[in-house]
Design an enzyme around this catalytic site. Structure first.
Site, PDB file in Angstrom:
ATOM      1  N   HIS A 253       0.859  -1.012  -0.066  1.00 45.97           N
ATOM      2  CA  HIS A 253      -0.138  -0.034  -0.004  1.00 45.97           C
ATOM      3  C   HIS A 253       0.768   1.159   0.049  1.00 45.97           C
ATOM      4  O   HIS A 253       2.087   1.209   0.537  1.00 45.97           O
ATOM      5  CB  HIS A 253      -0.991  -0.035   1.195  1.00 45.97           C
ATOM      6  CG  HIS A 253      -2.191   1.098   1.035  1.00 45.97           C
ATOM      7  ND1 HIS A 253      -2.131   2.303   1.350  1.00 45.97           N
ATOM      8  CD2 HIS A 253      -3.343   0.760   0.627  1.00 45.97           C
ATOM      9  CE1 HIS A 253      -3.106   2.923   1.176  1.00 45.97           C
ATOM     10  NE2 HIS A 253      -3.986   2.099   0.563  1.00 45.97           N
ATOM     11  N   GLU A 308      -7.882  -5.201   0.084  1.00 37.53           N
ATOM     12  CA  GLU A 308      -8.419  -6.045  -1.029  1.00 37.53           C
ATOM     13  C   GLU A 308      -8.467  -7.461  -0.595  1.00 37.53           C
ATOM     14  O   GLU A 308      -9.258  -8.203  -1.304  1.00 37.53           O
ATOM     15  CB  GLU A 308      -7.598  -5.753  -2.270  1.00 37.53           C
ATOM     16  CG  GLU A 308      -7.602  -4.216  -2.680  1.00 37.53           C
ATOM     17  CD  GLU A 308      -8.916  -3.697  -3.197  1.00 37.53           C
ATOM     18  OE1 GLU A 308     -10.072  -4.267  -2.643  1.00 37.53           O
ATOM     19  OE2 GLU A 308      -9.014  -2.500  -3.349  1.00 37.53           O
TER      20      GLU A 308
HETATM   21  C1  LIG Z   1      -0.585  -0.863  -3.850  1.00 34.83           C
HETATM   22  C2  LIG Z   1       0.479  -0.556  -4.631  1.00 34.83           C
HETATM   23  C3  LIG Z   1      -0.113  -0.161  -6.025  1.00 34.83           C
HETATM   24  C4  LIG Z   1       1.153   0.712  -4.185  1.00 34.83           C
HETATM   25  O1  LIG Z   1       2.069   1.095  -5.092  1.00 34.83           O
HETATM   26  P1  LIG Z   1       3.352   1.861  -4.797  1.00 34.83           P
HETATM   27  O2  LIG Z   1       3.101   2.884  -3.638  1.00 34.83           O
HETATM   28  O3  LIG Z   1       3.847   2.867  -5.753  1.00 34.83           O
HETATM   29  O4  LIG Z   1       4.754   1.159  -4.139  1.00 34.83           O
HETATM   30  P2  LIG Z   1       5.744   0.532  -5.339  1.00 34.83           P
HETATM   31  O5  LIG Z   1       5.374   0.267  -6.602  1.00 34.83           O
HETATM   32  O6  LIG Z   1       6.785   1.970  -5.339  1.00 34.83           O
HETATM   33  O7  LIG Z   1       6.389  -0.497  -4.647  1.00 34.83           O
HETATM   34  C5  LIG Z   1       7.635  -0.263  -3.797  1.00 34.83           C
HETATM   35  C6  LIG Z   1       8.424  -1.545  -3.790  1.00 34.83           C
HETATM   36  O8  LIG Z   1       7.635  -2.576  -3.331  1.00 34.83           O
HETATM   37  C7  LIG Z   1       7.375  -3.733  -4.313  1.00 34.83           C
HETATM   38  N1  LIG Z   1       5.856  -4.084  -4.288  1.00 34.83           N
HETATM   39  C8  LIG Z   1       4.815  -3.417  -3.999  1.00 34.83           C
HETATM   40  N2  LIG Z   1       3.855  -3.992  -3.782  1.00 34.83           N
HETATM   41  C9  LIG Z   1       4.184  -5.203  -4.221  1.00 34.83           C
HETATM   42  C10 LIG Z   1       3.381  -6.585  -4.304  1.00 34.83           C
HETATM   43  N3  LIG Z   1       2.124  -6.471  -4.146  1.00 34.83           N
HETATM   44  N4  LIG Z   1       4.079  -7.521  -4.798  1.00 34.83           N
HETATM   45  C11 LIG Z   1       5.312  -7.563  -5.059  1.00 34.83           C
HETATM   46  N5  LIG Z   1       6.121  -6.415  -4.781  1.00 34.83           N
HETATM   47  C12 LIG Z   1       5.635  -5.564  -4.275  1.00 34.83           C
HETATM   48  C13 LIG Z   1       7.581  -2.932  -5.645  1.00 34.83           C
HETATM   49  O9  LIG Z   1       7.869  -4.046  -6.756  1.00 34.83           O
HETATM   50  C14 LIG Z   1       8.638  -2.110  -5.133  1.00 34.83           C
HETATM   51  O10 LIG Z   1      10.000  -2.697  -5.259  1.00 34.83           O
HETATM   52  P3  LIG Z   1      11.346  -2.128  -5.785  1.00 34.83           P
HETATM   53  O11 LIG Z   1      11.413  -1.162  -4.551  1.00 34.83           O
HETATM   54  O12 LIG Z   1      12.202  -3.300  -5.854  1.00 34.83           O
HETATM   55  O13 LIG Z   1      10.970  -1.484  -7.173  1.00 34.83           O
HETATM   56  C15 LIG Z   1       1.281  -1.905  -4.750  1.00 34.83           C
HETATM   57  O14 LIG Z   1       1.787  -2.241  -3.463  1.00 34.83           O
HETATM   58  C16 LIG Z   1       0.549  -2.811  -5.666  1.00 34.83           C
HETATM   59  O15 LIG Z   1       0.675  -2.759  -6.727  1.00 34.83           O
HETATM   60  N6  LIG Z   1      -0.096  -3.755  -5.059  1.00 34.83           N
HETATM   61  C17 LIG Z   1      -0.762  -4.747  -5.705  1.00 34.83           C
HETATM   62  C18 LIG Z   1      -1.816  -4.548  -6.078  1.00 34.83           C
HETATM   63  C19 LIG Z   1      -2.963  -4.398  -5.100  1.00 34.83           C
HETATM   64  O16 LIG Z   1      -3.305  -5.188  -4.100  1.00 34.83           O
HETATM   65  N7  LIG Z   1      -3.599  -3.235  -4.908  1.00 34.83           N
HETATM   66  C20 LIG Z   1      -4.705  -2.727  -4.194  1.00 34.83           C
HETATM   67  C21 LIG Z   1      -4.412  -1.460  -3.455  1.00 34.83           C
HETATM   68  S1  LIG Z   1      -5.333  -1.179  -1.876  1.00 34.83           S
END
Ligand SMILES: CC(C)(COP(=O)(O)OP(=O)(O)OC[C@H]1O[C@@H](n2cnc3c(N)ncnc32)[C@H](O)[C@@H]1OP(=O)(O)O)[C@@H](O)C(=O)NCCC(=O)NCCS
Length: 370
Positions: A253, A308
């Site tokens: 998140h 979720e």
């Molecule tokens: C929610 C979300 C979009 C937040 O994204 P964000 O704040 O932009 O976080 P980032 O994309 O910068 O992720 C930070 C790091 O954690 C990793 N990461 C984040 N969520 C992850 C996940 N669900 N699975 C694997 N790796 C994940 C990213 O690959 C990134 O790694 P890096 O530092 O090696 O590049 C993200 O955690 C995600 O895609 N989750 C899965 C989708 C989901 O469940 N969405 C519902 C949200 S309520």
């Protein structure tokens, strides 16, 4: 490649609607703990709280409930539009189209609570109507005596839900009504900030909600658990995804860097509702394994279960079809969007961030134009 900051950490507005404290795992709606509201308050009370700023007294609640009921019916023109949409159009696209089509001149700037109530009331009806229309099954009209939540289940399933089902879905709605400046809320506020109308703003928000990184995750959670299938497969399945650099749905998140309070509440509710259920045992096991593996593959990123993951469990337990998870989330979050739009309109300023140009310059000349 040009980088995108995702506006992380940027304050776009002050708000009196909710506090999302990601470091401490706290969620407050207008001075009340969301997790407490979810235990013993109705959807109607909590929607009123978010829209008006205070919990309603008995008379206010009755009037508000009646206004919600009076606006449930889908205008015939919208039914006709839905009837003409291609059968393979996904429900979020149907919702986006139908909500957009509601936008006659009575929805012009500035947004009002009346306008918001009309949209909040009718979203469940759009979902239920389309659900049956596309299957050719019987469309169940709204039942006046039922609450907003019970009526939603009734329109979908054709039977009045049990008290436990109504309470569980109410808790899900209350916990997902509002969540600060997330992508869909930001989209809605951004559209409205041009002094566009509430329908355009909510249509934009539905588009943002549709994406798998925002509202589309719970359906993916169900697919993931179906695919993993058994406790024995979980670790290998998750490792394979992480080795390929893929994301595990239902984890991580932007704001929460500790346990999301909504997860704790929804997990409890799903355990109570489902009782001894092999699917839930699998979910609990996948959760534990994923958190361990995420720490192994992404050390220090603080990736925990997000709302979720257990939203999927609660929705499944009330027999909500997986394709309706994101639309149901939308039926709830439309309240938070509306509260934000009313707040934005009170003291509006157009949203206009900047970007840093990292492209080529046209050489030394300063150009010959105007
Ligand atoms: C929610 C979300 C979009 C937040 O994204 P964000 O704040 O932009 O976080 P980032 O994309 O910068 O992720 C930070 C790091 O954690 C990793 N990461 C984040 N969520 C992850 C996940 N669900 N699975 C694997 N790796 C994940 C990213 O690959 C990134 O790694 P890096 O530092 O090696 O590049 C993200 O955690 C995600 O895609 N989750 C899965 C989708 C989901 O469940 N969405 C519902 C949200 S309520």
């Amino acid at each position: 490649m040009a980088k995108v900051t995702g506006l992380e950490g940027i304050i776009a507005a002050e708000t009196e609607i909710s506090l999302v404290d990601g470091d401490n795992g706290l969620l407050v709606y207008r001075g009340y703990w969301a997790k407490d509201l979810a235990i013993d308050h109705s959807f109607e009370e909590c929607a009123y709280l978010l829209l008006y700023g205070n919990l309603p007294n008995e008379t206010e609640l009755l009037q508000f409930t009646n206004r919600l009921i009076d606006n449930r019916k889908l205008p015939q023109a919208i039914e006709e539009i839905i009837d003409r949409l291609p059968n393979d159009m996904d429900m979020m696209s149907v919702l986006r189209t139908a909500v957009s089509a509601l936008g006659d001149s009575t929805f012009s700037w500035k947004p009002t609570i009346e306008q918001a109530v009309r949209i909040i009331s009718v979203v469940p009806t759009i979902i239920a109507y389309r659900y049956h229309q596309v299957r050719g099954s019987e469309v169940f009209l709204s039942k006046r005596g039922l609450s907003h939540i019970a009526n939603y289940l009734y329109m979908l399933q054709g039977k009045v839900p049990t008290h436990a089902q109504e309470r569980a879905l109410t808790a899900y709605f209350v916990l997902t009504l509002e969540h600060g400046m997330n992508a869909s809320t930001f989209s809605a506020r951004s559209v409205l900030s041009t002094e566009s109308d509430i329908i355009s703003a909510i249509t934009g928000a539905i588009g943002a909600m549709k994406g798998p990184l925002h509202g589309g995750a719970p359906t993916e959670v169900i697919h993931m658990l179906d695919d993993i299938h058994s406790i024995e497969n979980a670790e290998q399945w998750l490792r394979e995804r992480l080795e390929k650099g893929e994301r595990i749905m239902g984890f991580g998140h932007r704001v929460y860097k500790t346990h999301d309070p909504r997860v704790v509440a929804l997990k409890k509710i799903s355990q109570i509702l489902a009782g001894k259920d092999p699917w839930l045992d699998l979910a609990l096991h996948v959760e534990k394994t994923a958190i361990r593996l995420l720490e192994e593959y992404k050390p220090g990123r603080k990736l925990y279960t997000n709302v979720e993951f257990y939203a999927a469990a609660v929705l499944r337990a009330v027999q909500m079809p997986a394709e309706l998870f994101t639309p149901t989330f939308t039926a709830s979050r439309v309240v938070g969007w509306s509260a934000h739009l009313l707040e934005q309109a009170e003291n509006n300023r157009i949203f206009r961030p900047q970007s840093t140009y990292v492209g080529e310059m046209p050489g030394n000349s300063i150009g010959r134009g105007f």
